[in-house]
Design a protein around this motif. Structure first.
Motif, PDB file in Angstrom:
ATOM      1  N   PRO A  21       0.806  -1.222   0.000  1.00 52.20           N
ATOM      2  CA  PRO A  21       0.000   0.000   0.000  1.00 52.20           C
ATOM      3  C   PRO A  21       0.838   1.270   0.000  1.00 52.20           C
ATOM      4  O   PRO A  21       0.371   2.338  -0.416  1.00 52.20           O
ATOM      5  N   HIS A  22       2.105   1.155   0.442  1.00 58.44           N
ATOM      6  CA  HIS A  22       2.951   2.329   0.603  1.00 58.44           C
ATOM      7  C   HIS A  22       3.833   2.615  -0.614  1.00 58.44           C
ATOM      8  O   HIS A  22       4.578   3.597  -0.613  1.00 58.44           O
ATOM      9  N   THR A  23       3.742   1.786  -1.652  1.00 58.54           N
ATOM     10  CA  THR A  23       4.544   1.987  -2.863  1.00 58.54           C
ATOM     11  C   THR A  23       3.985   3.136  -3.693  1.00 58.54           C
ATOM     12  O   THR A  23       2.769   3.232  -3.886  1.00 58.54           O
ATOM     13  N   GLU A  24       4.884   4.002  -4.172  1.00 64.11           N
ATOM     14  CA  GLU A  24       4.427   5.082  -5.057  1.00 64.11           C
ATOM     15  C   GLU A  24       3.984   4.485  -6.393  1.00 64.11           C
ATOM     16  O   GLU A  24       4.664   3.632  -6.963  1.00 64.11           O
ATOM     17  N   VAL A  25       2.851   4.957  -6.888  1.00 68.55           N
ATOM     18  CA  VAL A  25       2.279   4.408  -8.124  1.00 68.55           C
ATOM     19  C   VAL A  25       3.201   4.654  -9.317  1.00 68.55           C
ATOM     20  O   VAL A  25       3.233   3.848 -10.254  1.00 68.55           O
ATOM     21  N   GLY A  26       3.963   5.731  -9.276  1.00 66.87           N
ATOM     22  CA  GLY A  26       4.877   6.026 -10.381  1.00 66.87           C
ATOM     23  C   GLY A  26       5.936   4.964 -10.595  1.00 66.87           C
ATOM     24  O   GLY A  26       6.542   4.893 -11.662  1.00 66.87           O
ATOM     25  N   GLN A  27       6.161   4.102  -9.592  1.00 61.91           N
ATOM     26  CA  GLN A  27       7.155   3.043  -9.698  1.00 61.91           C
ATOM     27  C   GLN A  27       6.571   1.755 -10.288  1.00 61.91           C
ATOM     28  O   GLN A  27       7.299   0.792 -10.517  1.00 61.91           O
ATOM     29  N   LEU A  28       5.268   1.745 -10.531  1.00 64.91           N
ATOM     30  CA  LEU A  28       4.597   0.519 -10.983  1.00 64.91           C
ATOM     31  C   LEU A  28       4.582   0.406 -12.500  1.00 64.91           C
ATOM     32  O   LEU A  28       4.646   1.402 -13.228  1.00 64.91           O
ATOM     33  N   SER A  29       4.447  -0.832 -12.967  1.00 65.25           N
ATOM     34  CA  SER A  29       4.230  -1.078 -14.393  1.00 65.25           C
ATOM     35  C   SER A  29       2.817  -0.679 -14.774  1.00 65.25           C
ATOM     36  O   SER A  29       1.957  -0.462 -13.906  1.00 65.25           O
TER      37      SER A  29
END
Length: 540
Positions: free
Chosen positions: A175-183
């Motif tokens: 839940p704490h991951t920045e969305v910009g780092q996602l595929s």
């Protein structure tokens, strides 16, 4: 078949021919055929004759659609058929001018997106509306934050986010991951989780597979089946006819703002019939015949030992005048990055690129364009076009010095040059002053091709040339690419659809993990063979 085909009933036929009627004469039996007509299950959503106009132009001319709980209802149609207007009407972005919308049997008005969410209708647009700078949890509860005493309850948001991600089969996401780092695939999961954070009964997905590779599409389908298994209805919009066989239950087809068929079986309706309903004509979705390349055709583009640290290495290939070279591989294999590095948008760390006898300076788009290289990027709307500018401005964008007169642009000359290419490429509508944003995906692609033809480009780099292009326009794009090659241009294409790479290319480079595994004539490859090479290369 009538102009509107609506399949709302089933017929159950019992042949009682073994029974003899009481009033039969002699020994001749009276045969009985009993037909029971069964109404379709009550629709969750029922759209009846909906119309919508913008500035006097009819976008929807009478759309009919019914969607049932727990089904995947696919909507097909060419660009401009009215799909986007329809889903925005259901999402509360637009209000219909006529017709009616029934939700769970009751006529409703959907004046805004909040009302749609309140009913249980969520929409995932093709351009995902996630915020890269926020975490997954912050994106999911954006606009309806969980709070206690006026203070955001981050712990509860994280807990519910984990539950939503688990429900969607992606518990590994934090839940704490920045969305910009996602595929792109995981960003879609975040968008779905946001929808499910409300009490959703219907989710509309607009071209959800457009940016996904084969494995990611399989995962997407798994999530869709999970949703429908929970009774949630899915409206699935796609240009890829093969997808509806894998995921769809029923189909509605739109053409020119009208429903030409609804309730068709996704498993049983022939592809040729779907194409006819979409286009109004029979379209053979075939690739143009390759043109033999002369043995003495000169090498126009030569790439030797090109590398970009951490992305790809030791890439070498040549493209002759009249040749189409295709890069086949999965998303993340380095295909697009290779094209961008050849174009100079990325600075190579090793190797060289030559156009004819000219060696290009690394990382210089200016040098590449001057040498005769043009790129049609993967994301043409955000990277290739100035959408609010007229067609003629977009066409001449890379050739402005040609139209400069004493420090001023000669718009008359710009329009004339643009019009010549508009007519040559059969761009529709042929109106140089029309804003690019108003055109379909296929015609926007033609604008980019026209830009490089005006510039006198010798090498065309085409990244996903038919993404978002409907089945009718695809055949036109294929023929156009082949025609440009036959005129002596060197063409390099990248496509997520292996069939497209094989069908268009003369030579295919199979790419995996930033390496070229094989270079073979397209005629010697099959889709299965390419995937087999990719999987072996990835495992290695």
């Amino acid at each position: 078949m009538s102009a509107l085909t609506r399949l709302n009933v089933a017929e159950v036929v019992f042949d009682l021919s073994a029974f003899v009627c009481l009033h039969a004469k002699g020994d001749k039996p009276c045969y009985v055929r009993l037909v029971i007509r069964v109404d379709h299950p009550s629709a969750l959503l029922d759209v009846r004759g909906v119309t919508k106009a913008f500035a006097g132009v009819m976008a929807l001319r009478g759309v009919d659609l019914d969607v049932r709980s727990g089904e995947v209802h696919c909507i097909l149609g060419q660009n401009g058929a009215g799909k986007s207007t329809l889903i925005k009407t259901l999402a509360g972005v637009h209000r219909p001018d006529g017709g009616e919308i029934l939700w769970q049997g009751e006529r409703v008005d959907i004046p805004n997106p909040d009302t749609a969410i309140g009913f249980g209708i969520a929409t995932m647009y093709q351009e995902l509306d996630v915020v890269d700078g926020l975490t997954i949890a912050e994106n999911i509860f954006l606009g309806h934050e969980l709070s206690r005493g006026g203070v955001t309850n981050r712990a509860e948001a994280a807990r519910q986010t984990r539950e939503l991600l688990r429900r969607l089969g992606h518990p590994q996401l934090s839940p704490h991951t920045e969305v910009g780092q996602l595929s792109a695939a995981n960003k879609q999961i975040v968008s779905m989780a946001r929808a499910l954070s409300h009490d959703i009964k219907l989710i509309i997905m607009d071209e959800p597979s457009a940016v996904l590779d084969t494995e990611e599409v399989k995962n997407l389908f798994g999530v869709v089946r999970e949703l429908t298994g929970q009774g949630i209805a899915v409206v699935y919009i796609t240009h890829r006819l093969e997808e509806i066989r894998q995921i769809g239950d029923r189909i509605t087809v739109l053409k020119d703002g009208r429903t030409t068929a609804t309730g068709l079986s996704a498993a049983e309706t022939p592809t040729a019939e779907l194409i006819r309903l979409m286009t109004g004509r029979d379209v053979a979705n075939v690739f143009p015949q390759p043109v033999p390349i002369p043995a003495d055709a000169p090498v126009v583009l030569a790439v030797d030992g090109l590398g970009l640290t951490g992305v790809f290495e030791d890439v070498s290939f040549q493209v002759r005048a009249g040749e189409i070279v295709g890069l086949a591989g999965l998303v993340g294999s380095g295909r697009s990055e290779i094209l961008e590095t050849v174009y100079g948008a990325r600075k190579a760390t090793s190797g060289e690129v030559r156009v004819g006898d000219t060696r290009l300076r690394r990382g210089s788009v200016v040098a590449a364009v001057r040498a005769g290289i043009g790129l049609s990027p993967e994301e043409r709307k955000s990277q290739g076009l100035v959408l609010d500018q007229p067609i003629f401005v977009n066409v001449t964008l890379s050739s402005m010095s040609r139209f400069a007169r004493a420090g001023f642009l000669d718009e008359r000359a710009e329009r004339a040059a643009a019009r010549a290419q508009i007519e040559a490429l059969e761009l529709r509508p042929a109106e140089p002053d029309r804003p690019a944003v108003t055109l379909s995906g296929g015609n926007q692609q033609k604008i980019l091709l026209a830009r490089w033809l005006v510039h006198g480009t010798r090498v065309l780099l085409l990244d996903e040339p038919t993404r978002g292009v409907d089945v009718g326009a695809r055949s036109e794009i294929y023929a156009l690419i082949r025609r440009l090659a036959a005129a002596g241009n060197a063409v390099v294409i990248v496509s997520s659809e292996i069939e497209e790479v094989l069908g268009l290319s003369d030579t295919v480079l199979v790419v995996a993990d930033g390496r070229i595994l094989e270079t073979l004539p397209a005629s010697r490859l099959t889709e299965h063979a390419v995937l087999d090479l990719v999987m072996k290369g990835t495992a290695a």
